[in-house]
Design a protein around this motif. Structure first.
Motif, PDB file in Angstrom:
ATOM      1  N   VAL A   1       0.845  -1.186   0.000  1.00  0.00           N
ATOM      2  CA  VAL A   1       0.000   0.000   0.000  1.00  0.00           C
ATOM      3  C   VAL A   1       0.886   1.243   0.000  1.00  0.00           C
ATOM      4  CG1 VAL A   1      -1.701   1.296   1.358  1.00  0.00           C
ATOM      5  CG2 VAL A   1      -1.830  -1.201   1.257  1.00  0.00           C
ATOM      6  N   ILE A   2       0.474   2.251  -0.753  1.00  0.00           N
ATOM      7  CA  ILE A   2       1.126   3.555  -0.725  1.00  0.00           C
ATOM      8  C   ILE A   2       0.105   4.553  -0.186  1.00  0.00           C
ATOM      9  CG2 ILE A   2       0.610   3.980  -3.177  1.00  0.00           C
ATOM     10  CD1 ILE A   2       3.333   5.541  -3.261  1.00  0.00           C
ATOM     11  N   ILE A   3       0.562   5.435   0.688  1.00  0.00           N
ATOM     12  CA  ILE A   3      -0.348   6.356   1.374  1.00  0.00           C
ATOM     13  C   ILE A   3       0.205   7.775   1.327  1.00  0.00           C
ATOM     14  CG2 ILE A   3       0.690   5.841   3.629  1.00  0.00           C
ATOM     15  CD1 ILE A   3      -2.162   6.108   4.829  1.00  0.00           C
ATOM     16  N   GLY A   4      -0.691   8.730   1.217  1.00  0.00           N
ATOM     17  CA  GLY A   4      -0.290  10.132   1.228  1.00  0.00           C
ATOM     18  C   GLY A   4      -1.429  10.995   1.743  1.00  0.00           C
ATOM     19  N   SER A   5      -1.063  12.184   2.197  1.00  0.00           N
ATOM     20  CA  SER A   5      -2.075  13.122   2.675  1.00  0.00           C
ATOM     21  C   SER A   5      -1.594  14.550   2.482  1.00  0.00           C
ATOM     22  CB  SER A   5      -2.347  12.902   4.171  1.00  0.00           C
ATOM     23  OG  SER A   5      -1.278  13.404   4.952  1.00  0.00           O
ATOM     24  N   ASP A   6      -2.531  15.459   2.592  1.00  0.00           N
ATOM     25  CA  ASP A   6      -2.155  16.863   2.733  1.00  0.00           C
ATOM     26  C   ASP A   6      -2.271  17.201   4.212  1.00  0.00           C
ATOM     27  OD1 ASP A   6      -4.868  17.222   3.286  1.00  0.00           O
ATOM     28  OD2 ASP A   6      -5.230  18.626   1.650  1.00  0.00           O
ATOM     29  N   HIS A   7      -2.149  18.474   4.545  1.00  0.00           N
ATOM     30  CA  HIS A   7      -2.209  18.897   5.945  1.00  0.00           C
ATOM     31  C   HIS A   7      -3.553  18.572   6.598  1.00  0.00           C
ATOM     32  CE1 HIS A   7      -3.775  22.124   3.448  1.00  0.00           C
ATOM     33  NE2 HIS A   7      -4.501  22.509   4.489  1.00  0.00           N
ATOM     34  N   GLY A   8      -4.637  18.653   5.814  1.00  0.00           N
ATOM     35  CA  GLY A   8      -5.973  18.386   6.340  1.00  0.00           C
ATOM     36  C   GLY A   8      -6.218  16.928   6.670  1.00  0.00           C
ATOM     37  N   GLY A   9      -5.376  16.056   6.170  1.00  0.00           N
ATOM     38  CA  GLY A   9      -5.521  14.632   6.434  1.00  0.00           C
ATOM     39  C   GLY A   9      -4.352  14.018   7.176  1.00  0.00           C
ATOM     40  N   TYR A  10      -3.411  14.863   7.570  1.00  0.00           N
ATOM     41  CA  TYR A  10      -2.168  14.365   8.185  1.00  0.00           C
ATOM     42  C   TYR A  10      -2.424  13.499   9.417  1.00  0.00           C
ATOM     43  CZ  TYR A  10       2.080  14.318  10.942  1.00  0.00           C
ATOM     44  OH  TYR A  10       3.133  13.914  11.711  1.00  0.00           O
ATOM     45  N   ARG A  11      -3.235  13.956  10.330  1.00  0.00           N
ATOM     46  CA  ARG A  11      -3.457  13.202  11.578  1.00  0.00           C
ATOM     47  C   ARG A  11      -4.148  11.863  11.321  1.00  0.00           C
ATOM     48  NH1 ARG A  11      -3.677  18.515  12.966  1.00  0.00           N
ATOM     49  NH2 ARG A  11      -2.370  19.152  14.701  1.00  0.00           N
ATOM     50  N   LEU A  12      -5.134  11.854  10.449  1.00  0.00           N
ATOM     51  CA  LEU A  12      -5.816  10.592  10.140  1.00  0.00           C
ATOM     52  C   LEU A  12      -4.888   9.645   9.392  1.00  0.00           C
ATOM     53  CD1 LEU A  12      -8.370   8.932  10.381  1.00  0.00           C
ATOM     54  CD2 LEU A  12      -9.181   9.988   8.258  1.00  0.00           C
ATOM     55  N   LYS A  13      -4.046  10.183   8.517  1.00  0.00           N
ATOM     56  CA  LYS A  13      -3.062   9.339   7.829  1.00  0.00           C
ATOM     57  C   LYS A  13      -2.172   8.633   8.838  1.00  0.00           C
ATOM     58  CE  LYS A  13       0.708  10.870   6.389  1.00  0.00           C
ATOM     59  NZ  LYS A  13       1.909  11.468   5.846  1.00  0.00           N
ATOM     60  N   GLU A  14      -1.748   9.357   9.854  1.00  0.00           N
ATOM     61  CA  GLU A  14      -0.896   8.757  10.888  1.00  0.00           C
ATOM     62  C   GLU A  14      -1.637   7.641  11.621  1.00  0.00           C
ATOM     63  OE1 GLU A  14       2.496   9.464  11.327  1.00  0.00           O
ATOM     64  OE2 GLU A  14       2.055  10.430   9.403  1.00  0.00           O
ATOM     65  N   GLU A  15      -2.929   7.815  11.885  1.00  0.00           N
ATOM     66  CA  GLU A  15      -3.753   6.761  12.503  1.00  0.00           C
ATOM     67  C   GLU A  15      -3.830   5.532  11.595  1.00  0.00           C
ATOM     68  OE1 GLU A  15      -5.596   6.591  15.383  1.00  0.00           O
ATOM     69  OE2 GLU A  15      -5.189   8.604  16.153  1.00  0.00           O
ATOM     70  N   ILE A  16      -4.039   5.766  10.315  1.00  0.00           N
ATOM     71  CA  ILE A  16      -4.135   4.657   9.356  1.00  0.00           C
ATOM     72  C   ILE A  16      -2.801   3.931   9.263  1.00  0.00           C
ATOM     73  CG2 ILE A  16      -4.481   4.074   6.925  1.00  0.00           C
ATOM     74  CD1 ILE A  16      -6.537   6.451   6.882  1.00  0.00           C
ATOM     75  N   LYS A  17      -1.710   4.663   9.248  1.00  0.00           N
ATOM     76  CA  LYS A  17      -0.384   4.036   9.212  1.00  0.00           C
ATOM     77  C   LYS A  17      -0.178   3.136  10.428  1.00  0.00           C
ATOM     78  CE  LYS A  17       3.081   6.765   8.641  1.00  0.00           C
ATOM     79  NZ  LYS A  17       3.948   7.968   8.627  1.00  0.00           N
ATOM     80  N   GLN A  18      -0.585   3.597  11.587  1.00  0.00           N
ATOM     81  CA  GLN A  18      -0.452   2.787  12.801  1.00  0.00           C
ATOM     82  C   GLN A  18      -1.238   1.487  12.645  1.00  0.00           C
ATOM     83  OE1 GLN A  18      -1.633   4.784  16.400  1.00  0.00           O
ATOM     84  NE2 GLN A  18      -1.288   2.987  17.666  1.00  0.00           N
ATOM     85  N   TRP A  19      -2.454   1.568  12.113  1.00  0.00           N
ATOM     86  CA  TRP A  19      -3.279   0.384  11.898  1.00  0.00           C
ATOM     87  C   TRP A  19      -2.599  -0.562  10.896  1.00  0.00           C
ATOM     88  CZ3 TRP A  19      -5.665  -1.849   7.710  1.00  0.00           C
ATOM     89  CH2 TRP A  19      -6.570  -2.866   7.991  1.00  0.00           C
ATOM     90  N   LEU A  20      -2.056  -0.012   9.808  1.00  0.00           N
ATOM     91  CA  LEU A  20      -1.361  -0.842   8.823  1.00  0.00           C
ATOM     92  C   LEU A  20      -0.187  -1.582   9.468  1.00  0.00           C
ATOM     93  CD1 LEU A  20      -1.329   1.643   5.800  1.00  0.00           C
ATOM     94  CD2 LEU A  20      -2.676  -0.470   5.964  1.00  0.00           C
ATOM     95  N   GLN A  21       0.554  -0.882  10.316  1.00  0.00           N
ATOM     96  CA  GLN A  21       1.676  -1.511  11.024  1.00  0.00           C
ATOM     97  C   GLN A  21       1.188  -2.632  11.926  1.00  0.00           C
ATOM     98  OE1 GLN A  21       3.468   1.936  12.897  1.00  0.00           O
ATOM     99  NE2 GLN A  21       5.021   2.106  11.285  1.00  0.00           N
ATOM    100  N   GLU A  22       0.114  -2.377  12.668  1.00  0.00           N
ATOM    101  CA  GLU A  22      -0.454  -3.395  13.558  1.00  0.00           C
ATOM    102  C   GLU A  22      -0.869  -4.643  12.787  1.00  0.00           C
ATOM    103  OE1 GLU A  22      -3.701  -1.439  15.529  1.00  0.00           O
ATOM    104  OE2 GLU A  22      -2.379  -0.064  16.617  1.00  0.00           O
ATOM    105  N   LYS A  23      -1.370  -4.460  11.580  1.00  0.00           N
ATOM    106  CA  LYS A  23      -1.844  -5.576  10.754  1.00  0.00           C
ATOM    107  C   LYS A  23      -0.712  -6.216   9.942  1.00  0.00           C
ATOM    108  CE  LYS A  23      -6.158  -5.402  11.872  1.00  0.00           C
ATOM    109  NZ  LYS A  23      -6.814  -6.494  12.583  1.00  0.00           N
TER     110      LYS A  23
END
Length: 145
Positions: free
Chosen positions: A3-25
């Motif tokens: 998976v490749i992931i990206g965000s702008d400033h408006g999505g930065y915090r949620l992107k970080e949450e999603i990255k954490q979930w991806l790592q957990e999985k």
């Protein structure tokens, strides 16, 4: 699954949450930015995600901005990308089963972290149904020519 992931400033915090979930999985991913909540331009992050999914370097892409709309518009300009803005699990499933969406766009100002994780899980786990939907996806591809 890569998976490749990206965000702008408006999505930065949620992107970080999603990255954490991806790592957990244990799902392999690459983050192309942005790296902080300072104002940036969303097309600068939608483009590398979309291009690298189109080149099949990654199986799926995830884009996060305030609403998901700007990211999806930018990503859908790249030939071979079918980016869906999703704010519920049913739409995530249908975007994969019926439209073979290969990039997901989510809005941080629309979807909370818990629901975002559920949406991402459904999006990554759902397979394209093919059949009558294949013909329709091919017609979408023909529009790019």
């Amino acid at each position: 699954m890569r998976v490749i992931i990206g965000s702008d400033h408006g999505g930065y915090r949620l992107k970080e949450e999603i990255k954490q979930w991806l790592q957990e999985k244990g799902i392999a991913f690459e983050d192309v930015g942005c790296d902080c909540p300072d104002s940036v331009d969303y097309p600068d992050y939608a483009q590398p995600v979309a291009e690298r999914v189109a080149k099949k370097e990654f199986d799926r892409g995830i884009l996060v901005c305030g609403t998901g709309i700007g990211m999806s518009i930018a990503a859908n300009k790249v030939k071979g990308v079918r980016c869906a803005v999703v704010s519920d699990t049913f739409s995530a499933r249908m975007s994969r089963e019926h439209n073979d969406a290969n990039v997901l766009a989510i809005g941080e100002r629309v979807v909370g972290p818990g629901l975002a994780r559920e949406i991402v899980e459904v999006f990554l786990e759902t397979e394209f149904a093919g059949g009558r939907h294949q013909r329709r996806v091919e017609k979408i591809g023909a529009l790019e020519e």
